[in-house]
Motif scaffolding. Sequence first.
Motif, PDB file in Angstrom:
ATOM      1  N   ILE A   1       0.832  -1.202   0.000  1.00  0.00           N
ATOM      2  CA  ILE A   1       0.000   0.000   0.000  1.00  0.00           C
ATOM      3  C   ILE A   1       0.871   1.258   0.000  1.00  0.00           C
ATOM      4  N   ALA A   2       1.971   1.236   0.749  1.00  0.00           N
ATOM      5  CA  ALA A   2       2.864   2.392   0.767  1.00  0.00           C
ATOM      6  C   ALA A   2       3.458   2.641  -0.621  1.00  0.00           C
ATOM      7  N   VAL A   3       3.923   1.592  -1.292  1.00  0.00           N
ATOM      8  CA  VAL A   3       4.553   1.755  -2.604  1.00  0.00           C
ATOM      9  C   VAL A   3       3.521   2.175  -3.654  1.00  0.00           C
ATOM     10  N   ILE A   4       2.332   1.558  -3.624  1.00  0.00           N
ATOM     11  CA  ILE A   4       1.274   1.969  -4.563  1.00  0.00           C
ATOM     12  C   ILE A   4       0.960   3.451  -4.382  1.00  0.00           C
ATOM     13  N   SER A   5       0.824   3.889  -3.139  1.00  0.00           N
ATOM     14  CA  SER A   5       0.492   5.283  -2.847  1.00  0.00           C
ATOM     15  C   SER A   5       1.574   6.222  -3.352  1.00  0.00           C
ATOM     16  N   LEU A   6       2.835   5.882  -3.075  1.00  0.00           N
ATOM     17  CA  LEU A   6       3.937   6.755  -3.478  1.00  0.00           C
ATOM     18  C   LEU A   6       4.060   6.838  -4.991  1.00  0.00           C
ATOM     19  N   LEU A   7       3.951   5.699  -5.666  1.00  0.00           N
ATOM     20  CA  LEU A   7       4.061   5.711  -7.124  1.00  0.00           C
ATOM     21  C   LEU A   7       2.888   6.453  -7.766  1.00  0.00           C
ATOM     22  N   LEU A   8       1.711   6.352  -7.171  1.00  0.00           N
ATOM     23  CA  LEU A   8       0.546   7.050  -7.705  1.00  0.00           C
ATOM     24  C   LEU A   8       0.755   8.559  -7.655  1.00  0.00           C
ATOM     25  N   VAL A   9       1.263   9.059  -6.543  1.00  0.00           N
ATOM     26  CA  VAL A   9       1.524  10.496  -6.403  1.00  0.00           C
ATOM     27  C   VAL A   9       2.689  10.920  -7.293  1.00  0.00           C
ATOM     28  N   GLN A  10       3.714  10.069  -7.371  1.00  0.00           N
ATOM     29  CA  GLN A  10       4.909  10.403  -8.129  1.00  0.00           C
ATOM     30  C   GLN A  10       4.647  10.450  -9.635  1.00  0.00           C
ATOM     31  N   ARG A  11       3.846   9.513 -10.125  1.00  0.00           N
ATOM     32  CA  ARG A  11       3.593   9.443 -11.564  1.00  0.00           C
ATOM     33  C   ARG A  11       2.558  10.458 -12.032  1.00  0.00           C
ATOM     34  N   HIS A  12       1.677  10.857 -11.127  1.00  0.00           N
ATOM     35  CA  HIS A  12       0.549  11.706 -11.536  1.00  0.00           C
ATOM     36  C   HIS A  12       0.478  12.924 -10.613  1.00  0.00           C
ATOM     37  N   PRO A  13       1.079  14.041 -11.009  1.00  0.00           N
ATOM     38  CA  PRO A  13       1.096  15.237 -10.159  1.00  0.00           C
ATOM     39  C   PRO A  13      -0.289  15.739  -9.768  1.00  0.00           C
ATOM     40  N   VAL A  14      -1.317  15.361 -10.531  1.00  0.00           N
ATOM     41  CA  VAL A  14      -2.658  15.822 -10.189  1.00  0.00           C
ATOM     42  C   VAL A  14      -3.149  15.187  -8.892  1.00  0.00           C
ATOM     43  N   VAL A  15      -2.575  14.031  -8.501  1.00  0.00           N
ATOM     44  CA  VAL A  15      -2.972  13.357  -7.266  1.00  0.00           C
ATOM     45  C   VAL A  15      -2.230  14.000  -6.100  1.00  0.00           C
ATOM     46  N   SER A  16      -2.954  14.510  -5.138  1.00  0.00           N
ATOM     47  CA  SER A  16      -2.332  15.151  -3.986  1.00  0.00           C
ATOM     48  C   SER A  16      -1.620  14.130  -3.102  1.00  0.00           C
TER      49      SER A  16
END
Length: 370
Positions: free
Chosen positions: A233-248
């Motif tokens: 869950i930590a890695v999914i969350s970090l990659l989601l924010v890192q790949r998509h700047p629109v995600v806070s």
Amino acid sequence: MISLALLAFVVSLVATLWVRRLFRRRAARYADDAPQRFHWGETPRLGGLGLLAGWAIALAALPLLQRAHMAGNIDSVKLHLGTWLLMLLPAFVGGVLEDMTQRLRVSWRLLLTLTSGLLAWGVLGVSVPHLGFGWIDPYWGAWPWLGVGVAVLAVTGLPHAFNIIDGYNGLAGAVALVVCLALAHVALQVGDRELAAVAIALAAATAGFLVWNYPRGLIFAGDAGAYLWGLLIAVISLLLVQRHPVVSPWFPLLLLIYPVWETVFSIYRKLWRGDSPGMADALHLHQLVYRRLVRSVLHEDEARNMLARNNRTAPYLWSFIVLTVVPAVLFWRYSGVLLGFCVLFAISYVAAYVMLVRFKVPRILQRPRE
């Protein structure tokens, strides 16, 4: 995603049952006076093996599902499963050893999750590139090592946060299930099918595990299961924010604010009392709910009494979690709103904790006396 989820669910369901039968008579015994003991009898704590099997086998079968046209909406996913498994390996193996022996020191477990955190940075490149506020992001971006440090800290700490809340049947598993579904929803919103597939496979595997864990508690996730949830869950969350700047970056924090704040508050109160943060105790919020709210029992048999009270504890916290997941999913783009809800949760948590400690529980939350 239905075929992927169905496969993960079935494999986890079967594998968890197989693990329970195999290790039923080999369960490492908790001392009767251990503060984290809230169950009767000796229950296997290796549910993490079934979780890993369901998640990994489903993702490994993804190319076959794509060729069979059973995963048409994720036909472009190129998932490097071996990289994810390499990241998981140190912490997960340590969790399994602890579940089987209960002799692995806290410092060693922390070192193993730190190793997984460093691998997450080294092989997956996790980082926190921005904080979601224009006035501070230029300064934050000037020191990229800050983002790497926060990311490694998150991957290192979240497994232990899940381990802390993994005290009652269905509690940590339900948190992981809801959080994974929320992450998958936002990943699909921004078109990231890889992260959506990883999250959905973990959610489905968790659902298969919960069939045996709630309400009867036939098997526990153990340290290995908690570490698996926390790391992925930590890695999914970090990659989601890192790949998509629109995600806070405050979106995953609000999603996970319950286990995160439980950990931070626990460290604070233990240090305030002069105790080691790694020392187990029976003063976590879910333990106070068990003792102060879930008081009445329905049976005279002691084992059945304990099971009944155990099962009634998780729903109190589930309702607490909804108050964070719903605004996180609704406002995943808006950092200011998300930060406000994080602060509101922290204040509400402390207020609820103080009420329970002082026995000032509202009547609406109390069970009627029989």
